[in-house]
Enzyme design. Structure first.
Site, PDB file in Angstrom:
ATOM      1  CE  LYS A 155      97.479 -17.031 -86.858  1.00  0.00           C
ATOM      2  NZ  LYS A 155      97.998 -16.803 -88.019  1.00  0.00           N
ATOM      3  NE  ARG A 194     101.648 -15.133 -94.759  1.00  0.00           N
ATOM      4  CZ  ARG A 194     101.291 -14.801 -93.254  1.00  0.00           C
ATOM      5  NH1 ARG A 194     102.233 -15.082 -92.642  1.00  0.00           N
ATOM      6  NH2 ARG A 194     100.120 -14.346 -93.044  1.00  0.00           N
ATOM      7  CE1 TYR A 205     121.576 -37.594 -70.830  1.00  0.00           C
ATOM      8  CE2 TYR A 205     119.720 -35.765 -70.937  1.00  0.00           C
ATOM      9  CZ  TYR A 205     120.299 -37.311 -70.769  1.00  0.00           C
ATOM     10  OH  TYR A 205     119.271 -38.228 -70.834  1.00  0.00           O
ATOM     11  CG  MET A 240     112.194 -35.452 -73.835  1.00  0.00           C
ATOM     12  SD  MET A 240     112.075 -37.204 -74.354  1.00  0.00           S
ATOM     13  CE  MET A 240     113.018 -37.065 -75.910  1.00  0.00           C
TER      14      MET A 240
END
Length: 814
Positions: free
Chosen positions: A483, A581, A709, A758
């Site tokens: 998964k 769950r 930054y 980013m």
């Protein structure tokens, strides 16, 4: 190899039960999945901790294999083939290889050590091949199984051999020495690899030195530790950069990206230049030079050839290509034995029905060109290759031996005609000798993406799978979780490998993950652990198997099943035993039984639950209470419905910590990808994923200047800054910046400075020798994802699954 079958009975120390007594043996096999098995194959049914070759004999007989070395004859097969019954099939394989080795009497180099074996072997092959017809270990075939398979590839045209010998524990080298029987020995660097198999470094050295007990000479880097264990009767030819008592004394000097070696041997001095600066490459190159000196090559030849050494690519890489193609990059070697290995890899990882082979002229086969290309043709036919593209003058002459074959004189001609070849929707194996520069073909065909890649080591996945398999009872099935895009590592490619290893089930979280795998051609049963009610029709259509965890979900699925007139469609019932769950609770069991009783639309294929604290010894009592509840709930359901489904509750940590609760199957997750919650267990797992990038730019800033930054880093002194093209959009947490985290450049830590952007991050490389374009390790061996998770106060799962889909995945096998 051509051996009369009746002649090998005494060699194998076997009891012979013959059905076809006049058969000849031409190939040896241990892999039932290989498409190269045929009527003249001798199959050794090796028995491992989780695989038994005897289980595949019936299917192999149907495929035409007639000769088997076994410890027993499987039921109902007694008169269907030739059987050699032995006490130990691995021992018999080794005996056969030792016998075969004795048929040949030419120089053979045996290479062992902790590091550098394969590189030394490949470089020696390059350096000596102009003068010898060399047989060598393919790839890293240096194990108790790999060595005999390597030696059994010798033929009468070979006149020089180079074989690796790798060991992981005591009492292994003596067996390999009998098979290789080296005349020249090389002891490479002794490091920490496989330390766990020995009580101390001395024990490891003594074991490795057993390879050299009958050599004419041992070549090694002289040092007191090795000297103290050497048998004084062994003739040595030593070198050193520090000990003037060595036979050859060497002074090294780095110039730009090269190293000058100043050599002093007896009263002679000369220099050579090698295109490397790192210590490991220098040491490996010196070992090769020492062989040339021992073989009395003149200094000019040594100087000329050593300067041409090249980085050795020891991996088969799986890459995305243009026009929906998949590339298998084996563009640095072309010999008959490694072609067999590459074709097996192609079959195990094919992602399209159509298979294409791009192949250069093959060198150093030991065969005449007629016999060689006839053999290649048979390999291609048995592996069901749809198209062959040959590159080189020699293969072009033998074009008629291949069906659907196009040939070109050289790589440049191929690239010039690339547009008319119509390569699309196919798996392409690119295999060429280094002189053909097939890396140009890979570059032309590879899908262009960003320079950051996540490399996935398929060998490591296989190793980790087998590590956990060894903890299981032989009858225990294994489901592997793929998964979340294989925990960030890639879905289909890993699923394909697991299918090759014949695991019992794959597990995904949502239906779309399973649909993607089924659409891509995965045939293993796939369980969907968190199916949404709206996905039931798609699950049925794609033959997925849903986990059912509520009465509402069960009734909804049954309604769809009845509409589609399903009969005994497999479902999996989940109980909540404490995770709270998903899952049926005790109060639901009676109604669950009532709904399922006499229902013919579905069948309960398995019953499962999930443990909340299998990795935490502080909560062991709670974990045991979950196991007890699971036993109680599942037993009740089985008794009331009169069924015997698969039961499973253990995850990765549970496999190690609660072996008594294996039931019928376990679910392997994060452990497959090389991560364990147990510090001791972690030592035995191999790293699977390495996130890599490059240095885009290097600049020097003065004291007082800032980076990134918000000016969160201000230099206190003149500082060299490297910019790396990876950022938080690629999955790197912004918290990893500002001095907390680091990357590795040329084996040194480079601290991340300023805020992670980013698409970029910046690191301090003031104390590191590096240049633009150099490789950068974001995570892998250092830092590990476990270390990163600890520093970021999270878990390794989050680090792995955060790697963006825009980061290219490259799958490789050593």
């Amino acid at each position: 190899m051509i051996v009369q079958i009746k002649n090998i009975v005494p060699i194998l120390q076997a009891k012979w039960l013959a059905n076809h007594s006049e058969t000849t043996i031409e190939t040896i096999s241990i892999d039932s999945r290989s498409l190269q098995n045929g009527s003249n194959t001798l199959f050794f049914a090796l028995v491992g901790p989780n695989n038994d070759g005897h289980d595949y004999i019936s299917a192999l007989i149907e495929e035409g294999v007639q000769n088997f070395v076994v410890t027993y004859i499987p039921q109902n097969l007694e008169n269907k083939s030739n059987f050699f019954v032995v006490e130990d099939t691995l021992k018999s394989l080794q005996l056969f290889a030792a016998y075969y080795r004795n048929l040949y009497h030419f120089p053979i180099i045996g290479v062992t050590g902790s590091n550098g074996k394969t590189i030394v072997k490949e470089w020696l092959n390059f350096l000596l091949s102009p003068d010898f017809n060399i047989i060598r270990s393919p790839k890293s075939y240096n194990s108790q199984v790999g060595v005999p398979l390597s030696v059994l590839a010798i033929n009468e045209k070979h006149n020089f051999g180079i074989f690796e010998a790798g060991i992981s524990t005591r009492n292994e080298m003596e067996k390999l020495e009998k098979i290789i029987q080296p005349t020249i020995g090389i002891l490479t660097n002794i490091g920490s690899a496989h330390d766990e198999g020995f009580s101390n470094i001395g024990e490891k050295i003594k074991e490795k030195l057993k390879l050299f007990k009958n050599v004419s000479v041992l070549i090694y880097n002289k040092n007191k530790t090795i000297d103290s264990f050497l048998n004084p009767t062994i003739n040595t030819f030593s070198w050193s950069c520090t000990d003037h008592h060595a036979d050859v004394f060497i002074v090294t000097k780095s110039i730009l990206d090269k190293t000058i070696l100043k050599i002093k041997i007896q009263n002679n001095n000369f220099e050579i230049k090698i295109p490397f600066r790192d210590d490991a490459s220098i040491e490996n190159a010196i070992h090769c030079m020492m062989v040339m000196l021992y073989l009395e090559y003149d200094y000019k030849t040594i100087e000329t050839r050593m300067e041409l050494l090249f980085p050795v690519e020891m991996r088969l890489k799986l890459k995305n290509g243009i026009n929906n193609t998949t590339l298998i990059d084996d563009s640095y070697s072309s010999d008959f034995q490694s072609l067999k290995i590459a074709l097996d890899f192609l079959e195990s990882q094919k992602q399209h029905k159509k298979k294409t082979l791009i192949l250069s002229d093959i060198f150093q086969s030991g065969l005449s060109n007629e016999d060689l290309y006839s053999g290649v043709s048979q390999l291609i036919i048995s592996n069901k290759i749809n198209r062959v593209i040959g590159i080189g003058e020699t293969i072009s002459k033998y074009k008629s031996k291949f069906s659907n074959c196009t040939t070109f004189a050289n790589t440049e001609e191929f690239i010039a005609n690339l547009n008319v070849l119509n390569l699309n929707n196919e798996t392409i194996l690119i295999k060429g000798a280094r002189t053909f520069h097939f890396e140009k073909i890979v570059s032309a065909l590879e899908e262009k993406t960003h320079e950051t890649v996540l490399e996935i080591n398929l060998n490591a996945i296989s190793h980790n799978l087998n590590f956990y398999k060894a903890k299981l009872k032989p009858e225990t099935k294994i489901m592997v979780m793929v998964k979340a895009f294989g925990y960030g590592n890639g879905g289909f490619e890993i699923a394909k490998l697991l299918e090759h290893h014949k695991v019992s089930y794959l597990g995904v979280a949502f239906a779309d993950e399973g649909i993607s795998l089924k659409t891509a051609g995965i045939h293993l049963p796939i369980m969907v652990l968190n199916p949404e009610n709206t996905s039931f029709e798609a699950i049925i259509h794609h033959h997925l198997e849903p986990e059912i965890y509520s009465l509402k979900g069960l009734k909804t699925f049954l309604k769809v099943a009845e509409q589609k007139k399903l009969y005994h469609f497999p479902i999996h019932i989940k109980f909540d035993t404490g995770m709270h769950r998903l899952g049926f609770e005790e109060e639901n069991i009676e109604e669950l039984i009532s709904v399922l009783k006499e229902n013919k639309s579905v069948t309960v294929k398995s019953i499962l639950s999930h443990m909340a604290t299998s990795d935490d010894i502080k909560h062991r009592d709670f974990a045991i209470s979950q196991i007890d509840l699971f036993d109680k709930f599942s037993s009740k359901l089985m008794n009331e419905l009169q069924i015997k489904p698969i039961r499973h509750i253990l995850n990765t940590s549970g496999i190690s910590n609660f072996p008594e609760a294996q039931y019928d199957m376990v679910r392997l997750g994060i452990g497959l990808y090389g991560v364990s919650n147990d510090v001791e267990e972690q030592k035995y797992l191999e790293n699977v994923g390495t996130l890599k990038s490059i240095i885009s730019q290097i600049r020097t800033i003065d004291a007082g200047e800032s980076v990134g930054y918000g000016r969160r880093f201000i230099a206190e002194k003149t500082t060299k800054i490297a910019t790396i093209p990876i950022g938080y959009a690629d999955g790197i947490s912004r918290l990893w910046g500002n001095g907390l985290g680091f990357v590795t450049i040329n084996d040194q830590k480079a601290t991340i400075v300023g805020s992670i952007c980013m698409d970029m991050l910046m690191v301090d490389v003031s104390e590191i020798i590096c240049k633009e374009g150099d490789q950068v390790i974001i995570f892998g061996e250092s830092p590990t994802v476990t270390f990163m998770a600890e520093q970021l106060q999270t878990i390794p799962y989050e680090i792995l699954t955060s790697v963006s889909q825009r980061v290219k995945r490259v799958f490789y096998r050593e």
